[in-house]
Each structure stands twice: as C-alpha cells, then as structure tokens.
Design a protein around this motif. Structure first.
Motif, PDB file in Angstrom:
ATOM      1  N   ALA A  25     122.259 -48.304  -7.864  1.00 34.47           N
ATOM      2  CA  ALA A  25     122.743 -49.193  -8.579  1.00 34.47           C
ATOM      3  C   ALA A  25     122.191 -50.372  -9.287  1.00 34.47           C
ATOM      4  N   ASP A  26     121.550 -51.073  -8.402  1.00 36.10           N
ATOM      5  CA  ASP A  26     120.517 -52.244  -8.856  1.00 36.10           C
ATOM      6  C   ASP A  26     119.477 -51.793  -9.786  1.00 36.10           C
ATOM      7  N   LEU A  30     119.193 -53.110 -13.740  1.00 34.78           N
ATOM      8  CA  LEU A  30     118.064 -53.774 -14.100  1.00 34.78           C
ATOM      9  C   LEU A  30     117.420 -53.303 -15.210  1.00 34.78           C
ATOM     10  N   TYR A  31     117.227 -51.724 -15.149  1.00 34.18           N
ATOM     11  CA  TYR A  31     116.247 -51.212 -15.952  1.00 34.18           C
ATOM     12  C   TYR A  31     117.006 -50.268 -16.914  1.00 34.18           C
ATOM     13  N   HIS A  32     117.938 -49.465 -16.745  1.00 31.47           N
ATOM     14  CA  HIS A  32     118.783 -48.552 -17.402  1.00 31.47           C
ATOM     15  C   HIS A  32     120.322 -48.821 -17.780  1.00 31.47           C
ATOM     16  N   PRO A  33     120.452 -50.094 -18.115  1.00 34.62           N
ATOM     17  CA  PRO A  33     122.038 -50.114 -18.250  1.00 34.62           C
ATOM     18  C   PRO A  33     122.904 -49.327 -18.994  1.00 34.62           C
ATOM     19  N   GLU A  34     122.067 -48.558 -19.829  1.00 36.71           N
ATOM     20  CA  GLU A  34     122.736 -47.644 -20.561  1.00 36.71           C
ATOM     21  C   GLU A  34     123.192 -46.450 -19.743  1.00 36.71           C
ATOM     22  N   PHE A 179     113.123 -44.832  -0.184  1.00 36.79           N
ATOM     23  CA  PHE A 179     113.833 -44.178  -1.139  1.00 36.79           C
ATOM     24  C   PHE A 179     113.449 -44.693  -2.638  1.00 36.79           C
ATOM     25  N   GLU A 180     113.500 -46.078  -2.706  1.00 42.12           N
ATOM     26  CA  GLU A 180     113.191 -46.689  -3.870  1.00 42.12           C
ATOM     27  C   GLU A 180     111.899 -46.301  -4.862  1.00 42.12           C
ATOM     28  N   ARG A 181     111.054 -45.805  -4.081  1.00 49.21           N
ATOM     29  CA  ARG A 181     109.762 -45.427  -4.504  1.00 49.21           C
ATOM     30  C   ARG A 181     110.146 -44.285  -5.548  1.00 49.21           C
ATOM     31  N   TYR A 182     110.866 -43.613  -5.547  1.00 45.01           N
ATOM     32  CA  TYR A 182     111.501 -42.259  -6.221  1.00 45.01           C
ATOM     33  C   TYR A 182     112.441 -42.532  -7.427  1.00 45.01           C
ATOM     34  N   LEU A 183     113.065 -43.649  -7.581  1.00 38.56           N
ATOM     35  CA  LEU A 183     114.202 -44.107  -8.440  1.00 38.56           C
ATOM     36  C   LEU A 183     113.814 -43.772  -9.835  1.00 38.56           C
ATOM     37  N   LEU A 190     116.499 -35.826 -13.515  1.00 42.68           N
ATOM     38  CA  LEU A 190     117.821 -35.611 -14.136  1.00 42.68           C
ATOM     39  C   LEU A 190     117.951 -35.609 -15.523  1.00 42.68           C
ATOM     40  N   ALA A 191     116.690 -35.920 -16.444  1.00 40.64           N
ATOM     41  CA  ALA A 191     116.704 -35.747 -17.871  1.00 40.64           C
ATOM     42  C   ALA A 191     117.405 -37.054 -18.387  1.00 40.64           C
ATOM     43  N   PHE A 192     117.282 -38.081 -17.711  1.00 39.99           N
ATOM     44  CA  PHE A 192     117.896 -39.177 -17.955  1.00 39.99           C
ATOM     45  C   PHE A 192     116.821 -40.018 -19.407  1.00 39.99           C
ATOM     46  N   LYS A 193     115.669 -39.907 -18.981  1.00 37.73           N
ATOM     47  CA  LYS A 193     114.561 -40.359 -19.699  1.00 37.73           C
ATOM     48  C   LYS A 193     113.271 -39.662 -19.999  1.00 37.73           C
TER      49      LYS A 193
END
Length: 193
Positions: A25-26, A30-34, A179-183, A190-193
């Motif tokens: 969520a964080d 921070l990086y993808h509020p869309e 886990f944060e290394r993979y965000l 997930l094809a979000f970017k």
C-alpha cells in the motif's frame, strides 16, 4: 487504458495491517497513486472470505485486476486467477490449507485484531471446495517462495506451480524476508506498468 485495481489478500490469522500488505500500500501510494488498492480484512471463514473477494471484484467493473496473496491469501489468489483469468503473485502460498488448518480447529484469536473465532470441520470443507487442483493459466501466476518457511513446506508450492513463474530463495521465513525488493517487478508482472 483501463483503471487498475490491485487486490491484496492476507494470510490466515493476519490482517490488512500485516507488514507485506502495508509495504504494498505504501509503495503504491508513493509511486503509483493511479492504482487503486483493496486490502480486505478477510473473514477467518473460507466461504465468507471468498464472498468478500467476489464482492470487491464486482464493485470494480471495467477495472484491470491484479491480485497478490500471501500464505492462505495465496490460495485465495490462485482461485481469483482461475475464476477471473487475471494475473496473480503469490507469496509463500498455502497449497493444501485444508490439511494444515486442521491443527487450528476450535477457538482462535487473531493476533492483529484480537477477534476470536471458531474453526470447525465445515470450514475445512469450505477450504477444500475452493481448491484449484489443475491450473488453467499457470503462466499468469508468479510464486515467490523461501525455503526456510517455518509454516509451510515450500516444495508443495514448487510442485503445484511448476508451470508458473517461480522464484525460490534459499533461507528466509514464512513472512518472506525482503518482500519489498519485488514490489516494482510485481506491478510489471500484473501488467500495471
């Protein structure tokens, strides 16, 4: 481009306040509020949890859906992947929770919420009913596993998800250290970017 929904599913006896859920969520904030994120406080009862998941998906018609699930949430995320044909990232997923959770029959207390709940044989049957023994689109699943998971046998996941994308790290634990290394890579998968 369609609006995007990331559905994060926590594990058994966990909550939306879990570390990985909050990291996800964080990061999005921070990086993808869309990207919209939903982290439901899943019922400890499997059939109710699945109805919650279906209701959330139904609330976002026209959205591009991606799902991330940890432990029991990985089991549910696999079901989302199979039912809705959307990509899923699963973290140290429970492969046969209906065998594992027999040890939790009776009264339990959620460590995050102090919610007391009682697991019965009916709930084990509900879990079994949600199983996906054959993966129709394994290439749309990415399993992140650590070998020193103290709760689950990671080799069950390597066997079940052998046709999926697999990342197996030596060591670690059930919470999946780092886990944060993979965000960023998760959003790409997930094809979000």
């Amino acid at each position: 481009m369609a609006p995007m929904l990331l559905l994060y599913l926590h594990g058994f006896n966990s909550s939306p306040k879990s570390i990985k859920a909050q990291q996800m969520a964080d990061y999005l904030g921070l990086y993808h509020p869309e990207i919209t994120i939903e982290i439901p406080n899943l019922s400890p009862y499997p059939q109710q949890a699945w109805l919650q998941i279906e209701a959330i998906v139904a609330r976002y018609p026209g959205y591009q859906l991606g799902v991330v699930g940890s432990s029991l949430g990985g089991y549910y995320a696999t079901k989302v992947n199979q039912v809705f044909n959307r990509p899923a990232v699963i973290v140290n997923p429970a492969v046969k929770p209906y065998e594992l959770l027999v040890d939790y029959l009776g009264e339990n207390t959620n460590q995050y919420t102090d919610n007391v709940f009682i697991l019965t044989e009916q709930h084990i049957d509900e879990l079994r009913a949600l199983d996906c023994p054959v993966l129709v689109h394994p290439e749309t699943i990415w399993a992140l596993l650590q070998t020193d998971d103290e709760v689950l046998d990671y080799s069950q996941a390597t066997a079940k998800y052998n046709a999926a994308k697999l990342t197996v790290e030596q060591g670690g634990d059930h919470a999946f250290i780092g886990f944060e290394r993979y965000l960023s890579d998760i959003l790409t998968f997930l094809a979000f970017k």
